[in-house]
Design an enzyme around this catalytic site. Sequence first.
Site, short mmCIF file in Angstrom:
data_model
loop_
_atom_site.label_atom_id
_atom_site.label_comp_id
_atom_site.label_asym_id
_atom_site.label_seq_id
_atom_site.Cartn_x
_atom_site.Cartn_y
_atom_site.Cartn_z
CG HIS A 158 -1.65 -1.39 1.52
ND1 HIS A 158 -3.05 -1.57 0.97
CD2 HIS A 158 -1.30 -2.49 2.14
CE1 HIS A 158 -3.38 -2.67 1.25
NE2 HIS A 158 -2.50 -3.31 1.97
CB SER A 279 13.72 23.52 -13.32
OG SER A 279 12.79 24.64 -13.43
CE LYS A 285 11.77 21.00 -10.19
NZ LYS A 285 10.63 20.40 -9.76
#
Length: 459
Positions: A158, A279, A285
């Site tokens: 999960h 980015s 990033k």
Amino acid sequence: MSKNISWGGRFQKGPEEAVAAYTESESFDRALYAHDIAGSQAHARMMARQQVLSTAEAETLCRGLEQVKAEIESGAFQWQPALEDVHMNIEARLTEIVGDVGKKLHTGRSRNDQVCLSFRLFVSDRLREWQKLTKKLCAMYVRRAEEHQQALMPGCTHMQPAQPVSLAQHLLAYAWMFKRDAERMADCEKRVRISPLGAAALAGTTYPFDPASVAEDLGMFGVFDNSMDAVADRDFLMEALFVASTTMMHLSRCCEEIIYWANPAFGFVKLPDGYATGSSIMPQKKNPDVAELMRGKVGRVYGSLMAMMTIMKGLPLTYNRDLQEDKEPFLDADKTLSTSLQLMEGMLGELVFVTERMRAACKAGFLNATELADYLVGKGVPFRQAHHITGAAVALAEQEGKGLEELSLAQLQHIDARIEDDVYTVLQYETAVQRRETRGGTGPCSVKKQLADLHSWLA
Ligand code: ARG
């Protein structure tokens, strides 16, 4: 448009410009040129063996076809959209080169069995290439697993931390998936590499042909049993696309993990510079674009499979021109799968696993709770009750902001008096992994066995 030299006999004028552009396939089915030529050469040789052509004629045709192939490969070949497809382009040039004998090549053959033969040869070659690439990728998972047999990480269900596993065990899960994919490719090939040549347009032919010898000549596994089935069927292609889709799905699951593992909140991996992008606005990033694109490109391959399923579903027997729509989906899926397999191999090879972060994450999720429950079972507590007692221990640890292993013996005994000092060994994450030596488990011997089994398969 000029009249088509292959079938224009009964026509007064050629097709409208827009019609020719709509119906041509030469712009994409030229990818099949080598397989078409191989099929034609085998056809010519068979006709000579069956005395439908003289040996000299067959030799002239084969040599001429060799020249056509050389021209295509050197770029000298003039592709003509007016000649519709790869088959008629090649035959027209052959006839220019060898003269009238070129017009004998199509004896007893139709483009319906011809195209199916070319495509089956093409798809089966691609299946072989996919197998090679898939095996290479599997070998990379094995290599990275070998390096990380000691590293622990949270295994999830999960997407919640569940039980500690070795990083090797996690990576080997993918190795097994790709092994099955490669095996599916090999199995699929058995049904793809069947020759339809000799079915002619749909009903067979009056010439004394020997289709089995064509199949043998081309290294195929067998020959069609029914001429109508031979020209009308494309289930071999759908099967190949299903295999491609499944392999892409496995790649995509791996991509998804790389993507979230690379998020600093997890920090389980560092992306290699060569497989990440920046980015244009946020200087900090480092984006997992390769993994994201690969996850996205699964859609194209599923799309190809769905396209073929849809194209086929209402087709009456036998050949219908709809079937020309089979090439582009496959070519696109082939390119997507082949490049994805190679890129994943490269990216995985350079991926840095931050094993300290993985080890630390084991602590955050009470991943040793099952160990405590099993420990109590060892002390004679029925499992359901042990589960309940462990739940109480987890609640206490959570309240205290500690791991289970950080609770004092007094605290643990307060929860259940049967807990003794030996519990601390059991609560170690390493112990939890080491003790899972059942078949296929995450224990070190089980992982070693998996590595050995995969090595022998790869060899
Ligand atoms: N380009 C065609 C295809 O890909 C070749 C077969 C054409 N046959 C025909 N009867 N028009 O399916």
